[in-house]
Design an enzyme around this catalytic site. Sequence first.
Site, short mmCIF file in Angstrom:
data_model
loop_
_atom_site.label_atom_id
_atom_site.label_comp_id
_atom_site.label_asym_id
_atom_site.label_seq_id
_atom_site.Cartn_x
_atom_site.Cartn_y
_atom_site.Cartn_z
N ALA A 1 -1.90 3.54 -2.44
CA ALA A 1 -2.28 4.28 -1.24
C ALA A 1 -3.13 5.48 -1.62
CB ALA A 1 -1.03 4.73 -0.49
N LEU B 1 0.86 -1.19 0.00
CA LEU B 1 0.00 0.00 0.00
C LEU B 1 0.89 1.23 0.00
CD1 LEU B 1 -2.98 0.46 -0.11
CD2 LEU B 1 -3.08 0.39 2.37
N HIS B 2 1.59 1.48 -1.13
CA HIS B 2 2.44 2.67 -1.20
C HIS B 2 1.87 3.63 -2.23
CE1 HIS B 2 5.38 2.58 -4.69
NE2 HIS B 2 4.59 1.57 -4.92
N ALA B 3 2.68 4.47 -2.84
CA ALA B 3 2.21 5.67 -3.53
C ALA B 3 0.86 5.56 -4.26
CB ALA B 3 3.28 6.15 -4.49
#
Lengths: 91, 559
Positions: A19, A14-16
């Site tokens: 997210a 769940l990154h850039a």
Amino acid sequence: MSQRTVTIASSVGLHARPAALFVEAAQETGLDVEIGRAGEDAVDATSILGVMALGAKHGEEVILTAEGDGADAALESLVALLSRDLDAEEG
Amino acid sequence: MSGDTRHGVGVSPGTAVGPVVQVAPPVRPPADEPAPDDPDAATSQVLESLAAVAVDLDARVEAADEHAKPILKATAMIARDKGLAKAAGKHIAAGLGPAHAIEAAVAEYAAQFEALGGYFAERVADLKDVGDRAIAHVLGVPSPGVPPLDGPSVIVAVDLAPAETATLDRAHVVGIVTAAGGRTSHTAILAAQMGIPAVVQVHGATDIPAGTTVAVDGEAGEVTLDPDMALLEAQRERRERRAAALAGVSGPGATNDGHAVALLANIGGVDDAVAAGAQDVEGVGLFRTEFLYLSAAALPSVEEQAEVYRKVLEPFGTRRVVVRTLDAGADKPLAFASLGEEENPALGRRGLRLCQAKPELIDSQLEALALAARETGADVRVMAPMVATAEEAAWFASRVAAAGLPKSGVMIEVPAAALRSRHVLAEVDFGSLGTNDLAQYTMAADRMEGELSDLLDPWQPAVLDVVAAACDGGAETGKPVGVCGESAGDPFLALVLAGLGVSSLSMAPKKVAAVRFALSLHSLDECRALAVLARDAPSAPEAREAVRAAASEELTAIL
């Protein structure tokens, strides 16, 4: 209070981009939504920095909670979002 | 006549002309920023600045291409984040001025991201970008970073941050000039991938007034201010000749007497594979697999890995795909396979050394590759990074055979493996020279240290000697040795490598056409003669000059 457990499907966690998509969806619900790990303090799901600092990785289980009218439906849509590989869906 | 010419290091060939757009550096909060008299007013100032940054980024989202849009959008969300504003507010309440409060709030989140490692740590640049922009707004100075461009421009900066290069307006950036950086820096690699002429390490580059017309020569490493018509005309002719010459050759790489040198692509993921698969290349000489593992909390399952490998293999049909097994280590820690902090990660337990400590990593990767290879019918060849000895090569080969994969190889990037290549290669089917790391280890110079760029020049005769030693071992054992480092994409150096006995060259796909053209103009014996000239030279610049002077004029005319 409604609660759901979901496994992060995004291959990069769940990154850039994943997210951002998740936080946007959480903001659109207009509710107080939180995301966290079992047994840890949850973070505000409408804060991109909070969600990224959570550092949820691919294959990890997270718990979503929400309060208010339509909380169940809102959580269902967020669970559906996290169950997809958001990073593989380019464009 | 033309004005002054500044010299640097050419890292992406081609020529360009355009007005200079200076990229403003970030400004730090002034050391004497006073504590706020009115904390509420200071907090409002922070909120206003963050809001202005968000609005500015929104406007850029509209103008950006599909690739840059999501990055800018996520950055705008950071500027709007309640948590960031709240954290800055706390610092103001504790007595910091608005600029310092923003800096402190950003530092808090940055520390959290960095602790997470992998892809999360990479996002620190976006966060710092938001902070730098907000601080500039508070201080009333120009926003750092590349301003919106309204026409062809030559971008000039101290160096470009990864986020800046990723969001570069490709329609308008015709050239890149930096004061810092090096041959293997992010800017250099990205410019080459995008085919934008670039020169790094140009002293005084940031003093060139904005709007000055400059001519950029990404091969010679020259930036000419206020170029005259004669120079522009010469560059234009060269561009046209180059396009015509490169369009005139296609297909497998070979010297003009028919000695085959395979031309391959370096790729790092599914997108790269799809793009490279559509190009005139003979396959992949280096598929970096780290992207699959760096952000994962646990080792991805064999099926998950195989799914990605299928997508990478499919675009190449029956063409070869050389896969480098996991090259992680202390500087790119894996959440599920950390061996702890190391004093000197480049010399630590990275690459195959990490996999020997954690064999399950490599076994599951090889199993997934074997599965994907069977299902796609692809010509998969796997190679291990950071091999130093014949024992390590044998260990790897046995794992590969156990997984049912037909061919194993080793990266030759440690001088020990090059010097003892006849023994190392005896254990496997092929070798591939990673010239970037080979230069780093031969010259004892950190790749990340821009100031040491001269030592890392792939033309360093010592590096060529080590390459020659590796090729000798290949000839003795009858095992092919390729090159998959930056040097493979330099048309002159490619001739030298072919002359030393290298049988394949793998590079950014954009560089293949010029290398194919260079090979097509020379015989194998001529390449051998060029290799002798390069190794006889006492220094890297002299080696380059000697080869350039002796190579076909048809080649020098277009580069």
